[in-house]
Motif scaffolding. Structure first.
Motif, PDB file in Angstrom:
ATOM      1  N   GLY A   1       0.787  -1.448  -0.063  1.00 34.25           N
ATOM      2  CA  GLY A   1       0.093  -0.032   0.106  1.00 34.25           C
ATOM      3  C   GLY A   1       1.068   1.172  -0.031  1.00 34.25           C
ATOM      4  N   ALA A   2       0.653   2.152  -0.915  1.00 30.69           N
ATOM      5  CA  ALA A   2       1.459   3.497  -1.044  1.00 30.69           C
ATOM      6  C   ALA A   2       0.361   4.446  -0.703  1.00 30.69           C
ATOM      7  N   GLY A   3      -0.415   4.588   0.099  1.00 29.07           N
ATOM      8  CA  GLY A   3      -1.349   5.736   0.735  1.00 29.07           C
ATOM      9  C   GLY A   3      -0.358   6.299   1.721  1.00 29.07           C
ATOM     10  N   PRO A   4      -1.359   7.033   2.234  1.00 25.68           N
ATOM     11  CA  PRO A   4      -0.493   7.929   3.448  1.00 25.68           C
ATOM     12  C   PRO A   4       0.350   7.131   4.492  1.00 25.68           C
ATOM     13  N   ALA A   5      -0.309   5.904   4.833  1.00 24.96           N
ATOM     14  CA  ALA A   5       0.312   5.071   5.833  1.00 24.96           C
ATOM     15  C   ALA A   5       1.562   4.501   5.153  1.00 24.96           C
ATOM     16  N   GLY A   6       1.371   3.670   3.932  1.00 25.34           N
ATOM     17  CA  GLY A   6       2.402   2.910   3.530  1.00 25.34           C
ATOM     18  C   GLY A   6       3.580   3.760   2.928  1.00 25.34           C
ATOM     19  N   MET A   7       3.240   5.128   2.481  1.00 27.08           N
ATOM     20  CA  MET A   7       4.209   5.849   2.223  1.00 27.08           C
ATOM     21  C   MET A   7       5.240   6.421   3.460  1.00 27.08           C
TER      22      MET A   7
ATOM     23  N   VAL B   1       4.492  -2.240  -2.616  1.00 22.93           N
ATOM     24  CA  VAL B   1       3.559  -2.925  -3.835  1.00 22.93           C
ATOM     25  C   VAL B   1       2.188  -2.007  -3.663  1.00 22.93           C
ATOM     26  N   ASP B   2       1.998  -1.450  -4.694  1.00 21.74           N
ATOM     27  CA  ASP B   2       0.322  -1.053  -4.917  1.00 21.74           C
ATOM     28  C   ASP B   2      -0.213  -1.295  -5.944  1.00 21.74           C
ATOM     29  N   GLU B   3      -1.465  -1.360  -5.870  1.00 21.89           N
ATOM     30  CA  GLU B   3      -2.301  -1.708  -7.257  1.00 21.89           C
ATOM     31  C   GLU B   3      -2.353  -0.545  -8.219  1.00 21.89           C
TER      32      GLU B   3
ATOM     33  N   PRO C   1      -7.047  19.159   1.833  1.00 22.44           N
ATOM     34  CA  PRO C   1      -6.518  20.016   2.768  1.00 22.44           C
ATOM     35  C   PRO C   1      -5.051  19.793   3.420  1.00 22.44           C
ATOM     36  N   TYR C   2      -4.668  18.422   3.067  1.00 22.15           N
ATOM     37  CA  TYR C   2      -3.522  18.118   3.776  1.00 22.15           C
ATOM     38  C   TYR C   2      -2.084  18.615   3.206  1.00 22.15           C
ATOM     39  N   ARG C   3      -1.685  19.845   3.867  1.00 21.33           N
ATOM     40  CA  ARG C   3      -0.397  20.593   3.494  1.00 21.33           C
ATOM     41  C   ARG C   3       0.950  19.686   3.444  1.00 21.33           C
TER      42      ARG C   3
ATOM     43  N   SER D   1       0.556  -3.685  -9.125  1.00 22.92           N
ATOM     44  CA  SER D   1       0.832  -4.871  -8.792  1.00 22.92           C
ATOM     45  C   SER D   1       0.099  -5.331  -7.472  1.00 22.92           C
ATOM     46  N   THR D   2      -0.616  -6.563  -7.453  1.00 25.66           N
ATOM     47  CA  THR D   2      -1.196  -6.988  -6.256  1.00 25.66           C
ATOM     48  C   THR D   2      -0.561  -7.660  -5.396  1.00 25.66           C
ATOM     49  N   ALA D   3      -0.632  -7.541  -4.055  1.00 27.82           N
ATOM     50  CA  ALA D   3       0.275  -8.456  -3.199  1.00 27.82           C
ATOM     51  C   ALA D   3      -1.320  -9.353  -2.622  1.00 27.82           C
ATOM     52  N   PHE D   4      -1.186 -10.625  -3.016  1.00 27.90           N
ATOM     53  CA  PHE D   4      -2.257 -11.558  -2.952  1.00 27.90           C
ATOM     54  C   PHE D   4      -2.137 -12.457  -1.911  1.00 27.90           C
TER      55      PHE D   4
ATOM     56  N   TYR E   1     -11.941   0.396   2.012  1.00 28.85           N
ATOM     57  CA  TYR E   1     -12.975   0.301   0.962  1.00 28.85           C
ATOM     58  C   TYR E   1     -14.456   0.907   1.317  1.00 28.85           C
ATOM     59  N   ASP E   2     -15.247   1.395   0.554  1.00 30.12           N
ATOM     60  CA  ASP E   2     -16.769   1.610   0.910  1.00 30.12           C
ATOM     61  C   ASP E   2     -17.544   0.521   1.400  1.00 30.12           C
ATOM     62  N   LEU E   3     -18.168   0.839   2.522  1.00 32.83           N
ATOM     63  CA  LEU E   3     -19.013  -0.322   3.138  1.00 32.83           C
ATOM     64  C   LEU E   3     -20.098  -0.623   2.291  1.00 32.83           C
TER      65      LEU E   3
ATOM     66  N   GLY F   1     -19.787   4.990   4.687  1.00 31.32           N
ATOM     67  CA  GLY F   1     -18.596   4.784   5.507  1.00 31.32           C
ATOM     68  C   GLY F   1     -17.762   3.688   5.072  1.00 31.32           C
ATOM     69  N   PHE F   2     -16.766   3.423   5.718  1.00 36.39           N
ATOM     70  CA  PHE F   2     -15.774   2.376   5.248  1.00 36.39           C
ATOM     71  C   PHE F   2     -15.293   1.044   5.921  1.00 36.39           C
ATOM     72  N   SER F   3     -14.987   0.155   5.280  1.00 38.98           N
ATOM     73  CA  SER F   3     -14.519  -1.119   6.011  1.00 38.98           C
ATOM     74  C   SER F   3     -13.026  -1.152   5.679  1.00 38.98           C
TER      75      SER F   3
ATOM     76  N   ALA G   1      -9.554   5.874  10.320  1.00 41.51           N
ATOM     77  CA  ALA G   1      -9.585   7.434  10.991  1.00 41.51           C
ATOM     78  C   ALA G   1      -8.920   8.463  10.302  1.00 41.51           C
ATOM     79  N   GLY G   2      -8.939   8.384   8.983  1.00 37.58           N
ATOM     80  CA  GLY G   2      -8.560   9.440   8.140  1.00 37.58           C
ATOM     81  C   GLY G   2      -7.083   9.504   7.679  1.00 37.58           C
ATOM     82  N   ALA G   3      -6.876  10.239   6.734  1.00 36.22           N
ATOM     83  CA  ALA G   3      -5.377  10.408   6.123  1.00 36.22           C
ATOM     84  C   ALA G   3      -4.262  10.836   7.221  1.00 36.22           C
TER      85      ALA G   3
HETATM   86  C1  FAD Z   1     -13.118   5.215  -1.921  1.00 32.95           C
HETATM   87  C2  FAD Z   1     -12.559   6.111  -1.010  1.00 32.95           C
HETATM   88  C3  FAD Z   1     -12.821   7.541  -1.299  1.00 32.95           C
HETATM   89  C4  FAD Z   1     -12.212   8.587  -0.039  1.00 32.95           C
HETATM   90  N1  FAD Z   1     -12.401   9.630  -0.341  1.00 32.95           N
HETATM   91  C5  FAD Z   1     -11.845  10.541   0.588  1.00 32.95           C
HETATM   92  C6  FAD Z   1     -11.952  12.115   0.527  1.00 32.95           C
HETATM   93  O1  FAD Z   1     -12.481  12.595  -0.667  1.00 32.95           O
HETATM   94  N2  FAD Z   1     -11.547  12.833   1.523  1.00 32.95           N
HETATM   95  C7  FAD Z   1     -10.936  12.229   2.629  1.00 32.95           C
HETATM   96  O2  FAD Z   1     -10.445  13.234   3.419  1.00 32.95           O
HETATM   97  N3  FAD Z   1     -10.649  11.201   2.867  1.00 32.95           N
HETATM   98  C8  FAD Z   1     -11.313  10.111   1.768  1.00 32.95           C
HETATM   99  N4  FAD Z   1     -11.181   8.896   2.292  1.00 32.95           N
HETATM  100  C9  FAD Z   1     -10.391   8.204   3.129  1.00 32.95           C
HETATM  101  C10 FAD Z   1      -9.019   8.271   2.768  1.00 32.95           C
HETATM  102  O3  FAD Z   1      -8.527   7.959   1.699  1.00 32.95           O
HETATM  103  C11 FAD Z   1      -8.202   7.475   3.728  1.00 32.95           C
HETATM  104  O4  FAD Z   1      -8.434   8.091   5.111  1.00 32.95           O
HETATM  105  C12 FAD Z   1      -6.712   7.653   3.634  1.00 32.95           C
HETATM  106  O5  FAD Z   1      -6.528   7.478   2.550  1.00 32.95           O
HETATM  107  C13 FAD Z   1      -6.237   6.430   4.338  1.00 32.95           C
HETATM  108  O6  FAD Z   1      -4.734   6.254   4.185  1.00 32.95           O
HETATM  109  P1  FAD Z   1      -4.408   4.777   4.163  1.00 32.95           P
HETATM  110  O7  FAD Z   1      -2.733   4.938   3.824  1.00 32.95           O
HETATM  111  O8  FAD Z   1      -4.422   4.087   5.461  1.00 32.95           O
HETATM  112  O9  FAD Z   1      -5.011   3.947   3.028  1.00 32.95           O
HETATM  113  P2  FAD Z   1      -5.073   4.334   1.316  1.00 32.95           P
HETATM  114  O10 FAD Z   1      -4.840   5.701   1.131  1.00 32.95           O
HETATM  115  O11 FAD Z   1      -6.510   3.433   1.212  1.00 32.95           O
HETATM  116  O12 FAD Z   1      -3.965   3.323   0.787  1.00 32.95           O
HETATM  117  C14 FAD Z   1      -3.967   2.111   0.570  1.00 32.95           C
HETATM  118  C15 FAD Z   1      -3.345   1.562  -0.727  1.00 32.95           C
HETATM  119  O13 FAD Z   1      -3.136   0.313  -0.465  1.00 32.95           O
HETATM  120  C16 FAD Z   1      -3.048  -0.365  -2.020  1.00 32.95           C
HETATM  121  N5  FAD Z   1      -3.758  -1.620  -1.702  1.00 32.95           N
HETATM  122  C17 FAD Z   1      -4.646  -2.125  -0.997  1.00 32.95           C
HETATM  123  N6  FAD Z   1      -4.556  -3.505  -1.095  1.00 32.95           N
HETATM  124  C18 FAD Z   1      -3.604  -4.174  -1.924  1.00 32.95           C
HETATM  125  C19 FAD Z   1      -2.928  -5.032  -2.127  1.00 32.95           C
HETATM  126  N7  FAD Z   1      -3.721  -6.244  -1.902  1.00 32.95           N
HETATM  127  N8  FAD Z   1      -1.885  -5.256  -3.132  1.00 32.95           N
HETATM  128  C20 FAD Z   1      -1.561  -3.761  -3.661  1.00 32.95           C
HETATM  129  N9  FAD Z   1      -1.938  -2.774  -3.133  1.00 32.95           N
HETATM  130  C21 FAD Z   1      -2.950  -2.810  -2.338  1.00 32.95           C
HETATM  131  C22 FAD Z   1      -4.268   0.654  -2.464  1.00 32.95           C
HETATM  132  O14 FAD Z   1      -4.167   0.633  -4.092  1.00 32.95           O
HETATM  133  C23 FAD Z   1      -4.012   2.058  -1.768  1.00 32.95           C
HETATM  134  O15 FAD Z   1      -3.218   2.952  -2.728  1.00 32.95           O
HETATM  135  C24 FAD Z   1     -11.594   7.828   0.977  1.00 32.95           C
HETATM  136  C25 FAD Z   1     -11.381   6.506   1.068  1.00 32.95           C
HETATM  137  C26 FAD Z   1     -11.971   5.681   0.333  1.00 32.95           C
HETATM  138  C27 FAD Z   1     -11.665   4.036   0.191  1.00 32.95           C
END
Ligand code: FAD
Length: 476
Positions: free
Chosen positions: A8-14, A30-32, A56-58, A79-82, A120-122, A270-272, A319-321
Motif C-alpha cells: 500500500g502506497a497511501g499515507p500510511a504506506g508512504m 507494492v501498490d495496485e 487540505p493536507y499540506r 501490482s497486487t499483493a495476493f 473500501y466503501d461499506l 462509511g468505510f470497511s 480514522a482518516g489520512a
Molecule cells: C473510496 C474512498 C474515497 C475516499 N475519499 C476521501 C475524500 O474525498 N476525502 C477524505 O478526506 N478521505 C477520503 N477517503 C479516506 C482516505 O482515503 C483515507 O483516510 C486515507 O487514504 C487512508 O490512508 P491509508 O494509507 O490508510 O490507505 P489508502 O490511502 O487507502 O492506501 C491504501 C493503498 O493500498 C493499496 N492496496 C490495497 N490492497 C492492496 C493489495 N492487496 N496489493 C497492492 N496494493 C494494495 C491501494 O491501492 C491503496 O493505494 C476515502 C477513502 C476511500 C476508500
C-alpha cells in the motif's frame, strides 16, 4: 531478502516506507495503483495532465515527493499483493509476499512486512443494488479523480457519511446534476457540534474544506434530506431512480416510500478496513463498529500479533489520512529499530509521530462517533425476498434465510459461507460479509460482532493462474 515489504502506497504506506528507508532499510512497496498517494491523493494519468489534489493536507506534496525520490525505496506499481506465505526451515520462518502484476508473478522474501492496505466503501445490499448505475460514492469519486469520468448525469446520493457532500461538490463541479442527497441520520445535535469544535484545533483546514464543499452544494439549490434512507434502486436493466423513505433516529422506517429519478445512485455509509491480507497472514482481529467493523489488533508499535508483520493506517481502524500517516511513521521507525537501524534522533522522531497520532486521534474519534452506520438497520434493507446478498455467487436473502432456518447450528458468517457459498466468489466476501453477518446475527439473536468474519485465503484478490507458477516450494 529485502528488509521490508510495504503493501500500500497511501499515507500510511508512504510514511512507513519513508521512515524505514531514512533509517537505512531497503524497502519494496507494492501498490495496485499507477502512482503513490492511496485513495485520497489519486493522480490522473500523464496523458490527462497528471494532476492530483492534495488539499487540505499540506504535508502531502512533500511526503509524496520524498517517497518518490528516496533511493532505498523500490516501488512495484500496478501490482497486487495476493498473499503472505511462510517458508519453514527447521525452526526458522521466512516471510514472503506473493505479488502479481501484468508482467508475471513474484515471491518477495522479506524480514518484515508492513500492511497498509487502507479501506473500501461499506457495501450495503437492498433491492436493485446490483443494477448498473448503482455504485459506492468512493467508486464514483475514484473514476472522477483518476480518469475524469463522470459515472452518470443525474445523480442521487444516499447514506450517512460526510463524504457524500464532498463527492457531491466534486460531481457538481464536473457537470453532474444532483437530484437529492439523502442522509439516513439527522442533523448533528448541539452536543455533537460541541465535540467537533473542541477537536477542531489543528484540523481547521479539514473543517474549512468540508464546510466550503457543503456551502457550494447548498448554494446550487441541491435538495438535501435527513432521516431518509434508500430502500430500492428502480429501473429495468439500468437504474432510473431510487425509492426513499423517512426513518426515525434508530433508522426504522416510519413513512411511505417515494421515488426520485436519476441515472446514478451512489451509496456512502462509511468505510470497511481492508483486512484481507492481515486475516490471511493470521493476525488477530477485533470488532469495533465505530472504526469500521473488523480491525487488526496491534500494539503501540503497530506490530500485529503475527511475528514480524506490522499493520498501519485504516486496517487498524478507519480514522482518516492524518492518522494513517502518523501510524505508518511510527510503524516504520519501530520496524527499523527491530532490525537494528535506528535513526540518530529516533526518540525525537517517535515523540513527534506520537503527538501527531494523538492529535489526529482526538479529531477522528469525533467523526467516528458522529457517523457510525447503523448496521442492524442496514442489514434489514436486504429483507425483501429475492434481494441479492452475494453478487459473485448469486446468493439471495431468501436462500440465506432458508439455510439458517434449516440448520440451527449455523451461527457465524463463516458457517453461512460454507453452507451457501456467499463470500466464496472473486471478491472473497468484500461485498457481502457485512450483510451475511447482520442476517446471521438477526436470525440467532446475537450481536453482529459475535457472527464473526470470513476467513481469508490465498489469493486474497483474483490473480491470473499463471501467477501460481512462481510459487514453487513455498510450504504454506
Ligand atoms: C473510496 C474512498 C474515497 C475516499 N475519499 C476521501 C475524500 O474525498 N476525502 C477524505 O478526506 N478521505 C477520503 N477517503 C479516506 C482516505 O482515503 C483515507 O483516510 C486515507 O487514504 C487512508 O490512508 P491509508 O494509507 O490508510 O490507505 P489508502 O490511502 O487507502 O492506501 C491504501 C493503498 O493500498 C493499496 N492496496 C490495497 N490492497 C492492496 C493489495 N492487496 N496489493 C497492492 N496494493 C494494495 C491501494 O491501492 C491503496 O493505494 C476515502 C477513502 C476511500 C476508500
Amino acid at each position: 531478502m529485502v528488509d521490508l515489504v510495504v503493501i500500500g502506497a497511501g499515507p500510511a504506506g508512504m510514511a512507513g516506507a519513508l521512515a524505514a528507508a531514512e533509517c537505512g532499510l531497503e524497502v519494496v512497496v507494492v501498490d495496485e495503483q499507477a502512482a503513490a498517494g492511496g485513495q485520497i491523493f489519486r493522480r490522473t494519468p500523464e496523458s490527462f495532465g497528471g494532476s492530483r489534489a492534495t488539499r487540505p493536507y499540506r504535508w502531502a506534496p512533500d511526503l509524496i515527493a520524498r517517497f518518490d525520490a528516496h533511493p532505498n525505496i523500490r516501488v512495484l506499481y500496478r501490482s497486487t499483493a495476493f498473499g503472505i506465505m511462510r517458508d519453514r526451515e527447521g525452526s526458522a520462518v521466512r516471510l514472503n509476499v506473493g505479488v502479481s502484476a501484468a508482467t508475471g508473478g513474484e515471491l518477495i522474501p522479506a524480514k518484515r512486512i508492513l500492511i497498509a492496505t487502507g479501506s473500501y466503501d461499506l457495501p450495503v445490499a437492498f433491492p436493485g443494488w446490483t443494477k448498473p448505475g448503482v455504485m459506492t460514492v468512493g467508486a464514483a469519486q475514484t473514476l472522477l479523480k483518476s480518469q475524469k469520468v463522470l459515472a452518470g448525469r443525474r445523480v442521487i446520493l444516499a447514506g450517512s457519511h460526510p463524504l457524500l457532500l464532498i463527492a457531491a461538490d466534486q460531481l457538481l463541479q464536473a457537470g453532474a446534476e444532483i437530484t437529492e442527497i439523502a442522509f439516513a441520520r439527522g442533523l448533528p445535535r448541539a452536543s455533537e457540534m460541541g465535540a467537533a469544535l473542541s477537536a477542531a484545533p489543528g484540523h481547521f483546514e479539514i473543517f474549512a474544506e468540508a464546510g466550503r464543499a457543503a456551502a457550494r452544494v447548498v448554494s446550487r439549490g441541491v435538495k438535501v434530506t435527513t432521516r431518509t434512507i434508500v430502500t430500492a434502486a428502480t429501473g429495468g436493466a439500468a437504474v432510473t431512480g431510487a425509492r426513499l423513505t423517512q426513518v426515525d433516529p434508530a433508522w426504522h422506517r416510519v413513512g411511505p416510500e417515494r421515488e426520485v429519478s436519476g441515472d446514478l445512485l451512489l451509496l456512502g455509509y462509511g468505510f470497511s478496513p481492508a483486512t484481507d491480507l492481515a486475516r490471511q497472514a493470521g493476525c488477530e482481529m477485533r470488532w469495533n463498529s465505530r472504526l469500521g467493523g473488523w480491525t487488526v489488533v496491534t500494539d503501540e508499535r503497530f506490530a500485529s500479533t503475527a511475528a514480524d508483520i506490522f499493520v498501519a493506517g485504516e486496517p487498524t481502524g478507519v480514522a482518516g489520512a492524518e492518522q494513517s500517516r502518523a501510524e505508518g511513521r511510527i510503524a516504520g521507525l519501530h520496524i527499523a529499530e527491530s532490525l537494528g537501524s535506528s535513526a540518530s534522533d529516533h526518540p525525537r522522531l517517535l515523540r513527534r509521530a506520537h503527538r501527531a497520532l494523538s492529535s489526529s486521534g482526538r479529531f477522528s474519534a469525533v467523526v467516528q462517533a458522529m457517523f457510525e452506520p447503523n448496521r442492524e438497520a442496514l442489514g434489514h434493507l436486504s429483507d425483501p425476498e429475492g434481494t441479492t446478498v452475494c453478487r459473485c455467487e448469486l446468493v439471495d436473502s431468501g436462500s440465506l434465510d432458508t439455510a439458517l432456518r434449516a440448520n440451527p447450528f449455523i451461527s457465524t458468517a463463516n458457517a453461512a459461507k460454507l453452507e451457501c457459498r456467499s463470500g466464496m466468489g472473486p471478491c472473497q466476501g468484500r461485498y457481502c460479509e457485512g450483510t451475511v453477518a447482520t442476517r446471521v446475527a438477526a436470525a440467532r439473536g446475537i450481536a453482529v460482532a459475535d457472527a464473526g468474519y470470513f476467513t481469508a485465503h490465498v489469493p486474497v484478490k483474483p490473480v491470473p493462474l499463471s501467477t501460481y507458477r512462481m510459487l514453487g516450494s513455498t510450504s504454506d
